[in-house]
Motif scaffolding. Structure first.
Motif, short mmCIF file in Angstrom:
data_model
loop_
_atom_site.label_atom_id
_atom_site.label_comp_id
_atom_site.label_asym_id
_atom_site.label_seq_id
_atom_site.Cartn_x
_atom_site.Cartn_y
_atom_site.Cartn_z
N ALA A 17 0.83 -1.21 0.00
CA ALA A 17 0.00 0.00 0.00
C ALA A 17 0.86 1.26 0.00
CB ALA A 17 -0.93 0.00 1.22
N ILE A 18 2.01 1.20 0.62
CA ILE A 18 2.90 2.36 0.66
C ILE A 18 3.70 2.50 -0.63
CG2 ILE A 18 4.94 3.33 1.81
CD1 ILE A 18 3.83 2.13 4.43
N THR A 19 4.23 1.39 -1.13
CA THR A 19 5.14 1.47 -2.28
C THR A 19 4.43 1.57 -3.62
OG1 THR A 19 5.33 -0.94 -2.36
CG2 THR A 19 7.01 0.26 -1.11
N ALA A 23 5.76 4.03 -6.41
CA ALA A 23 6.32 3.44 -7.62
C ALA A 23 5.64 4.00 -8.86
CB ALA A 23 6.18 1.92 -7.58
N SER A 24 4.33 4.17 -8.81
CA SER A 24 3.64 4.71 -9.98
C SER A 24 4.06 6.16 -10.26
CB SER A 24 2.12 4.60 -9.81
OG SER A 24 1.69 5.40 -8.73
N VAL A 25 4.27 6.94 -9.21
CA VAL A 25 4.74 8.32 -9.38
C VAL A 25 6.14 8.32 -9.98
CG1 VAL A 25 5.45 10.40 -8.12
CG2 VAL A 25 3.27 9.30 -7.58
N TYR A 28 5.92 7.41 -13.65
CA TYR A 28 5.35 8.52 -14.41
C TYR A 28 6.40 9.59 -14.68
CZ TYR A 28 2.69 12.73 -15.40
OH TYR A 28 2.24 13.89 -15.97
N PHE A 29 7.10 10.02 -13.62
CA PHE A 29 8.11 11.06 -13.80
C PHE A 29 9.30 10.56 -14.61
CE2 PHE A 29 5.96 13.20 -10.20
CZ PHE A 29 5.76 14.41 -10.83
N ASN A 30 9.63 9.30 -14.48
CA ASN A 30 10.71 8.73 -15.27
C ASN A 30 10.36 8.79 -16.76
OD1 ASN A 30 13.12 7.47 -15.84
ND2 ASN A 30 12.32 5.42 -15.53
#
Length: 103
Positions: A17-19, A23-25, A28-30
């Motif tokens: 729930a935390i990662t 990870a999605s953020v 996205y930025f990558n």
């Protein structure tokens, strides 16, 4: 301390729930950063092509001017000798200077 299967599964759920959002953020930025870098590299390549084209054009124009001056000198116009010398010195200096020109 004894951990039960329920404790382990709750810990895994908490870590997920935390990662997951983090990870999605990051993904996205990558993608955005890589897209921007690729765009800048394409722009830089196009700019370098334009610069190389201008340098080639300037070289051709300078050769033409030098040829005209030498033709005038052959016809007896002694006043062009200093200009011929300056152009030849300039081209020799430019030939030995470092360039950031890409092929």
């Amino acid at each position: 301390m004894d951990f039960t299967l329920t404790d382990i599964s709750q810990f895994i759920a908490l870590v997920t729930a935390i990662t997951a959002p983090v990870a999605s953020v990051v993904v996205y930025f990558n993608k955005k950063v890589l897209s921007r870098l690729n765009s800048l590299e394409r722009w830089n390549e196009n700019q370098q092509k334009d610069i190389n084209s201008c340098l080639d054009e300037q070289r051709l124009l300078l050769q033409g001017v030098l040829s005209c001056l030498k033709a005038l000198e052959e016809q007896g116009d002694c006043e062009v000798q200093s200009a011929i010398n300056e152009i030849e010195v300039y081209t020799i200096e430019k030939a030995h200077n470092g360039k950031s020109r890409r092929a």
